[in-house]
Design an enzyme around this catalytic site. Structure first.
Site, mmCIF file in Angstrom:
data_model
loop_
_atom_site.group_PDB
_atom_site.id
_atom_site.type_symbol
_atom_site.label_atom_id
_atom_site.label_comp_id
_atom_site.label_asym_id
_atom_site.label_seq_id
_atom_site.Cartn_x
_atom_site.Cartn_y
_atom_site.Cartn_z
ATOM 1 N N TYR A 1 17.668 -4.669 24.581
ATOM 2 C CA TYR A 1 17.137 -4.334 23.256
ATOM 3 C C TYR A 1 17.816 -3.110 22.668
ATOM 4 C CZ TYR A 1 13.712 -3.168 19.608
ATOM 5 O OH TYR A 1 13.091 -2.874 18.419
ATOM 6 N N SER B 1 0.798 -1.224 0.000
ATOM 7 C CA SER B 1 0.000 0.000 0.000
ATOM 8 C C SER B 1 0.835 1.281 0.000
ATOM 9 C CB SER B 1 -0.960 0.014 1.193
ATOM 10 O OG SER B 1 -0.237 -0.019 2.406
#
Length: 315
Positions: free
Chosen positions: A192, A38
């Site tokens: 992380y 898209s």
């Protein structure tokens, strides 16, 4: 404008566009799924495949946005064959629903382009409680590929035409955690790092293509699987880093590819006759390239495959 005009052995360069690398190719009779279709290079890939005659299924998270892209393409190419279907890669339920609905259409499937992705996102978990970048960029595509693979095999056999699986990775696959894939720490928020986590997911993409190649060759199936780096492109991938994104937007026109160039390698690997029979390779700028040594680790690829199976429990 991309500053480098060199041409590789394929005859194409970083400045080549998706239309350029597919010029003269007739894709009539081929059906392709493109994830993340898209916007950005996914939308351009859809447009060019449709331009060459392929029936394209746009697998998109936002059906309304996908519909607008479809309408724009149809205005320019009234004969284009395009369907829009909902797919959210961070939800295995959504992936399974998409696959089930696609299979129920009884369409052939010649080309699968695993294009969708997110980049450098802050720590988040998917709907299945898997770190978001790994879930979206790898696990969702791993499950999707597994679920539609039988359809691809059937199509390749009945049509006597080579099926092609195209997995978008990135040069970022070279920049990941020291372990490569943190199998025991996928959801470790304390350690992380958004950039390394992105690199980890992109490394997984290359490993996935390579292990898929090994398995398909073992079965003697006429389907190839390759990974690629589309190039540094002006898209919304950096939306999670507003400052970096602003700088990229200002200078990007001078140093980055546009979407027409960014979709070139994908369309080249998906359609070009030069790539016939080529599998388990890594491409950049519509030319063969070399992935990192870690990405070529056969045992790591097998381990990732088993780990991915344990996460998805496909079929």
């Amino acid at each position: 404008m991309w500053p480098f005009g060199w041409k590789g052995p394929s005859g194409f360069s970083p400045r080549s566009t998706a239309e350029h690398v597919t010029q003269g190719i007739d894709a009539t009779g081929l059906t392709a799924i493109v994830t993340g279709a898209s916007s950005g290079i996914g939308a351009e890939t859809t447009r060019v495949l449709a331009l060459r005659g392929a029936h394209v299924v746009m697998a998109v998270r936002n059906v309304e946005s996908g519909g607008k892209v479809k309408d724009e393409i149809l205005k320019a190419i009234p004969t284009a064959k395009i369907d829009v279907m909902q797919l959210d890669l961070n939800s295995m339920e959504s992936v399974r629903k998409f696959a089930s609905e696609f299979i129920s259409l009884s369409l052939p499937l010649n080309i699968l382009i695993n294009n969708a992705g997110i980049m450098a996102a802050p720590f988040m978990l998917s709907q299945d409680n898997i770190e978001m970048q790994f879930a979206t960029n790898h696990v969702g595509h791993f499950l999707l590929t597994d679920l539609v693979l039988d359809t691809m095999k059937k199509t390749a056999c009945e049509s006597d035409r080579e099926g092609r699986i195209v997995i978008l990775s990135s040069e970022a696959h070279r920049f990941t955690y020291s372990e490569g894939i943190r199998f025991d720490k996928i959801n470790d928020e304390s350690g992380y790092n958004s950039i390394w986590a992105y690199g980890q997911s992109k490394l997984a993409n290359v490993l996935h293509a390579n292990e898929l190649t090994r398995r398909l060759k073992e079965e003697g199936v006429n389907i190839t699987a390759n990974s690629l780096h589309p190039g540094a492109i002006m898209t919304n991938l950096l939306r999670f880093h507003s400052v970096i994104n602003s700088v990229v937007t200002m200078v990007g026109r001078f140093v980055l590819k546009n979407v027409h160039q960014g979709a070139a390698t994908t369309c080249y690997v998906a359609l070009h006759p030069q790539v016939k029979g080529v599998s388990g390779e890594y491409f950049t700028d519509s030319n063969l390239s070399k992935a990192s040594s870690v990405a070529k680790d056969v045992e790591l690829a097998k381990k990732l495959w088993d780990f991915s199976l344990s996460l998805t429990n496909p079929k």
